[in-house]
Design a protein around this motif. Structure first.
Motif, PDB file in Angstrom:
ATOM      1  N   TRP A  64    -103.039-147.794  54.199  1.00 53.31           N
ATOM      2  CA  TRP A  64    -102.966-147.387  55.603  1.00 53.31           C
ATOM      3  C   TRP A  64    -102.484-145.945  55.728  1.00 53.31           C
ATOM      4  O   TRP A  64    -102.942-145.215  56.625  1.00 53.31           O
ATOM      5  CB  TRP A  64    -102.063-148.326  56.393  1.00 53.31           C
ATOM      6  CG  TRP A  64    -102.710-149.625  56.794  1.00 53.31           C
ATOM      7  CD1 TRP A  64    -102.235-150.886  56.574  1.00 53.31           C
ATOM      8  CD2 TRP A  64    -103.945-149.792  57.513  1.00 53.31           C
ATOM      9  NE1 TRP A  64    -103.088-151.821  57.106  1.00 53.31           N
ATOM     10  CE2 TRP A  64    -104.153-151.177  57.687  1.00 53.31           C
ATOM     11  CE3 TRP A  64    -104.903-148.909  58.019  1.00 53.31           C
ATOM     12  CZ2 TRP A  64    -105.267-151.698  58.340  1.00 53.31           C
ATOM     13  CZ3 TRP A  64    -106.025-149.421  58.669  1.00 53.31           C
ATOM     14  CH2 TRP A  64    -106.193-150.794  58.832  1.00 53.31           C
ATOM     15  N   SER A  94    -109.093-140.728  70.791  1.00 50.82           N
ATOM     16  CA  SER A  94    -109.522-141.959  70.135  1.00 50.82           C
ATOM     17  C   SER A  94    -108.925-142.080  68.735  1.00 50.82           C
ATOM     18  O   SER A  94    -108.418-143.140  68.349  1.00 50.82           O
ATOM     19  CB  SER A  94    -111.050-141.999  70.072  1.00 50.82           C
ATOM     20  OG  SER A  94    -111.504-143.115  69.356  1.00 50.82           O
ATOM     21  N   ASN A  97    -105.121-142.528  68.898  1.00 53.69           N
ATOM     22  CA  ASN A  97    -104.837-143.901  69.313  1.00 53.69           C
ATOM     23  C   ASN A  97    -105.005-144.867  68.140  1.00 53.69           C
ATOM     24  O   ASN A  97    -104.227-145.822  67.991  1.00 53.69           O
ATOM     25  CB  ASN A  97    -105.769-144.313  70.454  1.00 53.69           C
ATOM     26  CG  ASN A  97    -105.486-145.708  70.959  1.00 53.69           C
ATOM     27  OD1 ASN A  97    -104.400-145.998  71.462  1.00 53.69           O
ATOM     28  ND2 ASN A  97    -106.446-146.600  70.806  1.00 53.69           N
ATOM     29  N   ARG A  98    -105.985-144.593  67.285  1.00 52.71           N
ATOM     30  CA  ARG A  98    -106.177-145.414  66.078  1.00 52.71           C
ATOM     31  C   ARG A  98    -104.952-145.316  65.169  1.00 52.71           C
ATOM     32  O   ARG A  98    -104.491-146.322  64.629  1.00 52.71           O
ATOM     33  CB  ARG A  98    -107.432-144.957  65.342  1.00 52.71           C
ATOM     34  CG  ARG A  98    -107.727-145.765  64.081  1.00 52.71           C
ATOM     35  CD  ARG A  98    -109.004-145.261  63.428  1.00 52.71           C
ATOM     36  NE  ARG A  98    -110.156-145.491  64.288  1.00 52.71           N
ATOM     37  CZ  ARG A  98    -111.332-144.888  64.151  1.00 52.71           C
ATOM     38  NH1 ARG A  98    -111.500-143.985  63.185  1.00 52.71           N
ATOM     39  NH2 ARG A  98    -112.331-145.179  64.957  1.00 52.71           N
ATOM     40  N   VAL A 100    -101.934-144.651  66.098  1.00 51.32           N
ATOM     41  CA  VAL A 100    -100.863-145.384  66.784  1.00 51.32           C
ATOM     42  C   VAL A 100    -100.991-146.884  66.533  1.00 51.32           C
ATOM     43  O   VAL A 100     -99.997-147.572  66.238  1.00 51.32           O
ATOM     44  CB  VAL A 100    -100.890-145.074  68.302  1.00 51.32           C
ATOM     45  CG1 VAL A 100    -100.028-146.064  69.084  1.00 51.32           C
ATOM     46  CG2 VAL A 100    -100.408-143.644  68.557  1.00 51.32           C
ATOM     47  N   GLU A 101    -102.210-147.413  66.616  1.00 53.49           N
ATOM     48  CA  GLU A 101    -102.416-148.848  66.385  1.00 53.49           C
ATOM     49  C   GLU A 101    -102.119-149.220  64.930  1.00 53.49           C
ATOM     50  O   GLU A 101    -101.572-150.302  64.663  1.00 53.49           O
ATOM     51  CB  GLU A 101    -103.857-149.240  66.748  1.00 53.49           C
ATOM     52  CG  GLU A 101    -104.171-149.165  68.230  1.00 53.49           C
ATOM     53  CD  GLU A 101    -103.265-150.067  69.063  1.00 53.49           C
ATOM     54  OE1 GLU A 101    -102.990-151.206  68.631  1.00 53.49           O
ATOM     55  OE2 GLU A 101    -102.825-149.624  70.137  1.00 53.49           O
ATOM     56  N   ILE A 102    -102.461-148.341  64.005  1.00 55.28           N
ATOM     57  CA  ILE A 102    -102.137-148.596  62.590  1.00 55.28           C
ATOM     58  C   ILE A 102    -100.629-148.622  62.404  1.00 55.28           C
ATOM     59  O   ILE A 102    -100.084-149.481  61.700  1.00 55.28           O
ATOM     60  CB  ILE A 102    -102.782-147.531  61.672  1.00 55.28           C
ATOM     61  CG1 ILE A 102    -104.301-147.664  61.677  1.00 55.28           C
ATOM     62  CG2 ILE A 102    -102.259-147.666  60.237  1.00 55.28           C
ATOM     63  CD1 ILE A 102    -105.033-146.527  60.978  1.00 55.28           C
ATOM     64  N   LYS A 104     -98.402-149.428  64.572  1.00 54.13           N
ATOM     65  CA  LYS A 104     -97.886-150.698  65.112  1.00 54.13           C
ATOM     66  C   LYS A 104     -98.009-151.802  64.061  1.00 54.13           C
ATOM     67  O   LYS A 104     -97.104-152.634  63.894  1.00 54.13           O
ATOM     68  CB  LYS A 104     -98.664-151.101  66.370  1.00 54.13           C
ATOM     69  CG  LYS A 104     -98.383-150.240  67.579  1.00 54.13           C
ATOM     70  CD  LYS A 104     -99.251-150.683  68.763  1.00 54.13           C
ATOM     71  CE  LYS A 104     -99.068-149.785  69.976  1.00 54.13           C
ATOM     72  NZ  LYS A 104     -99.958-150.166  71.099  1.00 54.13           N
ATOM     73  N   LEU A 105     -99.136-151.792  63.361  1.00 56.41           N
ATOM     74  CA  LEU A 105     -99.377-152.785  62.312  1.00 56.41           C
ATOM     75  C   LEU A 105     -98.381-152.618  61.164  1.00 56.41           C
ATOM     76  O   LEU A 105     -97.838-153.595  60.641  1.00 56.41           O
ATOM     77  CB  LEU A 105    -100.809-152.625  61.800  1.00 56.41           C
ATOM     78  CG  LEU A 105    -101.339-153.661  60.809  1.00 56.41           C
ATOM     79  CD1 LEU A 105    -101.349-155.046  61.427  1.00 56.41           C
ATOM     80  CD2 LEU A 105    -102.735-153.281  60.348  1.00 56.41           C
ATOM     81  N   ASP A 296     -95.993-141.653  71.314  1.00 58.90           N
ATOM     82  CA  ASP A 296     -96.118-143.004  70.740  1.00 58.90           C
ATOM     83  C   ASP A 296     -96.027-142.944  69.220  1.00 58.90           C
ATOM     84  O   ASP A 296     -95.377-143.796  68.590  1.00 58.90           O
ATOM     85  CB  ASP A 296     -97.446-143.644  71.144  1.00 58.90           C
ATOM     86  CG  ASP A 296     -97.484-144.043  72.606  1.00 58.90           C
ATOM     87  OD1 ASP A 296     -96.405-144.160  73.221  1.00 58.90           O
ATOM     88  OD2 ASP A 296     -98.596-144.244  73.139  1.00 58.90           O
TER      89      ASP A 296
END
Length: 403
Positions: A64, A94, A97-98, A100-102, A104-105, A296
């Motif tokens: 990741w 975009s 944001n990806r 940021v989502e990673i 979070k994971l 974020d």
């Protein structure tokens, strides 16, 4: 016969058309990927079960990190173009944001590793020898590309972070420190915010006039009242005066940057303020979202550090880390504002003003931030309009926002 699903080097089966196509296993190199999980305790007669989880989860982290670096490098590449075309803003949003989502994971993954008890970890910990998560050079690259400067770092076991790596990686890390970081590129991008020009809208001057008016109103109101209310208003006056002077006065801002209390240049901070105050204008909406995604990212990196430190304390308590550091104490010390790259964006809420004191946009500026060919009460002048022939990215009569 080798299984083509797992063995990336074996010949894939024949398809109906007689051609050899890439298989799932070959495309993902599963033979190499899955063979990377090598338990050190397998040398014993009874391998320690939880070592497998420990290896897999750290390998997943590194994969990741690789993806995050890939995304951030692409965003930096876009920001390096001067100016940044408006149609690239959505791409940056975009991809960020990806990331940021990673992140979070990655934060959530700590709940998986915490299914392992301290006793389970203690069984195979000696096999780690002096290896440590501090040696994750990809995470250091990630920190560097975001914008963490060497002088902000807390030393690990009294050692500079690059010194724990081999010469080749040391050089890569050194090079990554020299490249323009996301922080630097965002700063330069914000400095180009439309409306900051002194011969144009001149946001800084407009804001100063509005703040002076607001402070005068507060002071006059305090003089017209008595008792506790008057004291409260004067306290608000003094506090607001100090806050806004620190952001409007360039010399005061420079002193705060020198002390490490601010990150962005004075002009870049003005740009961030302008985007924040006029976020409802259509052409500032996506830049505003981009600034929020940067916050974020910072927040999630802080969450990751905090979760990591808590996990280490849970596993080894106050013992030294495998690399010789103070373990939990070192990790806990990294959970602070000194590691927060976009600190100034968090502090934008300190400079909020009531709507009545937000400077009104001029017709020219309103036009520049609008996607409409016109708006009620305004007849665009020829110098306000950029025709389709001048910029194929926008419609006839529209004005492109490029920063």
């Amino acid at each position: 016969m080798a299984c083509p699903y797992l063995n990336g080097d074996s010949s894939p089966p024949k398809r109906k058309n007689g051609e050899n196509d890439t298989t799932y296993g070959k495309y993902l190199r599963l033979d190499k990927l899955l063979s990377c999980v090598e338990m050190q305790t397998e040398k014993k007669k009874n391998p320690i079960h939880d070592e497998h989880l420990f290896i897999v989860i750290h390998q997943v982290y590194e994969l990741w990190f690789k993806q995050i670096l890939f995304e951030l490098n692409s965003i930096c590449s876009i920001l390096s173009d001067i100016p940044v075309a408006e149609n690239k803003q959505l791409i940056m949003n975009s991809r960020l944001n990806r990331v940021v989502e990673i992140m979070k994971l990655l934060v959530s993954q700590f709940s998986v590793i915490e299914t392992m008890t301290p006793h389970d970890f203690a069984e195979f910990r000696p096999y780690l020898a002096t290896s440590s998560g501090f040696e994750s050079y990809q995470f250091r690259m990630l920190e560097n590309i975001i914008g963490i400067k060497p002088e902000w770092r807390i030393r690990y076991n009294k050692t500079e972070y690059k010194q724990v790596h081999c010469e080749e990686i040391y050089k890569q890390l050194e090079e990554s420190e020299k490249k323009p970081s996301l922080l630097q590129l965002v700063q330069e991008w914000l400095e180009r915010t439309p409306g900051l020009e002194q011969d144009g809208f001149d946001f800084s001057k407009q804001m100063k006039n509005s703040i002076d008016r607001m402070l005068t109103d507060i002071k006059n109101k305090s003089l017209a009242t008595t008792g506790y209310e008057a004291e409260e208003l004067m306290e608000q006056y003094n506090k607001d005066k100090e806050i806004f002077e620190s952001v409007l006065d360039e010399s005061q801002h420079a002193a705060l940057v020198k002390r490490g209390e601010r990150r962005l240049s004075h002009k870049a901070l003005q740009g961030a303020m302008m985007i924040s105050l006029y976020r409802h204008e259509i052409r500032f909406s996506q830049p505003f979202q981009f600034l929020h995604l940067l916050m974020d990212l910072d927040k999630l990196l802080m969450n990751w550090r905090a979760s990591h430190s808590q996990m280490v304390q849970r596993m080894i308590g106050s013992k030294l880390g495998t690399g010789g550091s103070s373990g939990y104490q070192y990790l806990r010390s990294t959970v602070s504002d000194r590691y927060k790259v976009f600190l100034d964006l968090y502090n934008l809420s300190s400079y909020l003003v009531p709507n009545e004191y937000i400077p009104s946009l001029t017709d020219t500026m309103h036009r520049h931030l609008s996607t409409l060919p016109s708006f009620p009460g305004h007849t665009p002048k020829s110098e306000d309009v950029k025709r389709k022939g001048d910029n194929p990215m926008v419609g006839d009569g529209d004005t492109a926002l490029i920063m």
